[in-house]
Design a protein around this motif. Structure first.
Motif, short mmCIF file in Angstrom:
data_model
loop_
_atom_site.label_atom_id
_atom_site.label_comp_id
_atom_site.label_asym_id
_atom_site.label_seq_id
_atom_site.Cartn_x
_atom_site.Cartn_y
_atom_site.Cartn_z
N CYS A 99 1.09 -0.95 -0.06
CA CYS A 99 -0.10 0.20 -0.11
C CYS A 99 0.34 1.44 -0.15
O CYS A 99 1.97 0.97 0.17
CB CYS A 99 -0.88 -0.24 1.05
SG CYS A 99 -0.42 0.07 2.46
N SER A 100 0.10 2.04 -1.14
CA SER A 100 0.77 3.37 -0.71
C SER A 100 0.77 3.81 0.99
O SER A 100 0.02 3.81 1.99
CB SER A 100 0.20 4.53 -1.42
OG SER A 100 -0.93 5.13 -0.41
N GLN A 101 2.31 5.11 1.18
CA GLN A 101 2.38 5.44 2.50
C GLN A 101 0.68 6.43 3.12
O GLN A 101 0.47 6.46 4.53
CB GLN A 101 3.83 6.74 2.24
CG GLN A 101 3.82 6.94 4.14
CD GLN A 101 5.19 8.10 3.47
OE1 GLN A 101 6.30 7.14 3.97
NE2 GLN A 101 5.03 9.04 3.65
N ASN A 102 0.38 7.01 2.37
CA ASN A 102 -0.94 7.68 2.45
C ASN A 102 -2.10 6.97 3.24
O ASN A 102 -2.64 7.04 3.69
CB ASN A 102 -1.60 8.63 1.39
CG ASN A 102 -2.07 9.55 1.63
OD1 ASN A 102 -3.38 9.23 1.63
ND2 ASN A 102 -1.76 11.02 1.68
N HIS A 103 -1.91 6.34 2.33
CA HIS A 103 -3.55 5.13 2.56
C HIS A 103 -3.26 4.29 4.33
O HIS A 103 -3.53 3.81 4.74
CB HIS A 103 -3.53 3.89 1.40
CG HIS A 103 -4.61 2.80 1.79
ND1 HIS A 103 -6.30 2.96 1.97
CD2 HIS A 103 -4.38 1.69 1.85
CE1 HIS A 103 -6.75 2.62 2.21
NE2 HIS A 103 -5.46 1.44 1.93
N LEU A 104 -1.77 3.90 4.16
CA LEU A 104 -1.33 3.38 5.21
C LEU A 104 -1.81 4.29 6.08
O LEU A 104 -1.94 3.69 7.78
CB LEU A 104 0.21 2.98 5.42
CG LEU A 104 0.62 2.42 6.68
CD1 LEU A 104 0.26 0.83 7.37
CD2 LEU A 104 2.11 2.24 6.79
N ASP A 141 4.65 2.25 -7.55
CA ASP A 141 3.81 1.68 -7.98
C ASP A 141 3.39 1.58 -9.26
O ASP A 141 3.34 2.30 -10.03
CB ASP A 141 2.27 2.72 -7.15
CG ASP A 141 0.89 2.75 -7.66
OD1 ASP A 141 1.05 1.15 -8.73
OD2 ASP A 141 0.29 2.71 -6.73
N PRO A 142 3.25 0.33 -10.42
CA PRO A 142 3.52 0.00 -11.19
C PRO A 142 2.11 1.07 -12.28
O PRO A 142 2.35 1.45 -13.59
CB PRO A 142 3.08 -1.51 -12.02
CG PRO A 142 2.38 -1.91 -10.39
CD PRO A 142 2.88 -1.33 -9.23
N ASN A 143 1.37 1.72 -11.32
CA ASN A 143 0.03 2.22 -11.61
C ASN A 143 -0.05 3.56 -11.89
O ASN A 143 -0.14 4.57 -12.40
CB ASN A 143 -1.20 2.00 -11.37
CG ASN A 143 -1.62 0.08 -11.65
OD1 ASN A 143 -1.25 0.15 -12.47
ND2 ASN A 143 -1.93 -0.42 -10.46
N ASP A 144 1.33 3.96 -11.08
CA ASP A 144 1.77 5.80 -10.69
C ASP A 144 3.14 5.75 -10.20
O ASP A 144 3.35 5.50 -9.41
CB ASP A 144 0.90 6.25 -9.34
CG ASP A 144 0.50 7.75 -9.37
OD1 ASP A 144 1.92 7.92 -9.95
OD2 ASP A 144 -0.46 8.01 -8.77
N LYS A 145 3.70 5.80 -11.27
CA LYS A 145 5.41 6.04 -11.41
C LYS A 145 5.29 7.58 -10.02
O LYS A 145 6.89 7.42 -9.42
CB LYS A 145 5.41 6.41 -12.79
CG LYS A 145 5.80 5.32 -13.04
CD LYS A 145 6.23 3.68 -12.73
CE LYS A 145 6.43 3.21 -13.97
NZ LYS A 145 6.88 1.67 -13.18
#
Length: 141
Positions: free
Chosen positions: A54-59, A88-92
């Protein structure tokens, strides 16, 4: 006399009592934790294990930490070798965080400690009081 007209007694104030309970729990956590893991680091590791990458923001949202706090927690977990990051392969522009093998191993050992910490924190309470306290805390959070 209206309730708010009564004398202010600090020992009867919910915020003060919650702070004392939090301090007691923090001391218990620190006495039983493994490898110097903090309660916030443990929470982040648990959330990563539950969520997966997961992203840092989501975490931060999952672990109820603000942006600055989760950044520091993630930085320290990475420095300890407990997490790894990858683009993130969907958002570099975004980085995904996951558990390293060391992080997974430590987390598995910490689960039993987590139960011990909870048991020690709630030791003064009866089983019924424990259930009620957890239900009340869930209700006010």
């Amino acid at each position: 006399m209206a309730e708010h007209d009564s004398p202010y007694v600090l020992d009867g104030q919910v915020g003060y009592l919650m702070r004392l309970a939090t301090q007691r729990h923090a001391a218990i956590f620190q006495s039983l934790t493994l490898e110097g893991l903090t309660a916030m680091q443990f929470a982040a590791l648990v959330r990563i294990a539950e969520q997966g990458k997961c992203s840092q923001n989501h975490l931060g949202r999952l672990a109820a930490m603000d942006v600055a706090t989760i950044k520091g927690v993630v930085d320290r977990l990475r420095a300890k070798g407990l997490t790894v990051t990858e683009p993130d392969p969907n958002d570099k522009r975004r980085t995904l965080i996951s558990l390293s093998a060391s992080g997974q191993a430590l987390l598995e050992r910490m689960y039993d400690r987590g139960h011990e910490i909870t048991e020690a924190t709630l030791a003064p309470l009866t089983p019924e009081e424990r259930t009620a306290l957890v239900a009340i805390l869930r209700k006010i959070t």
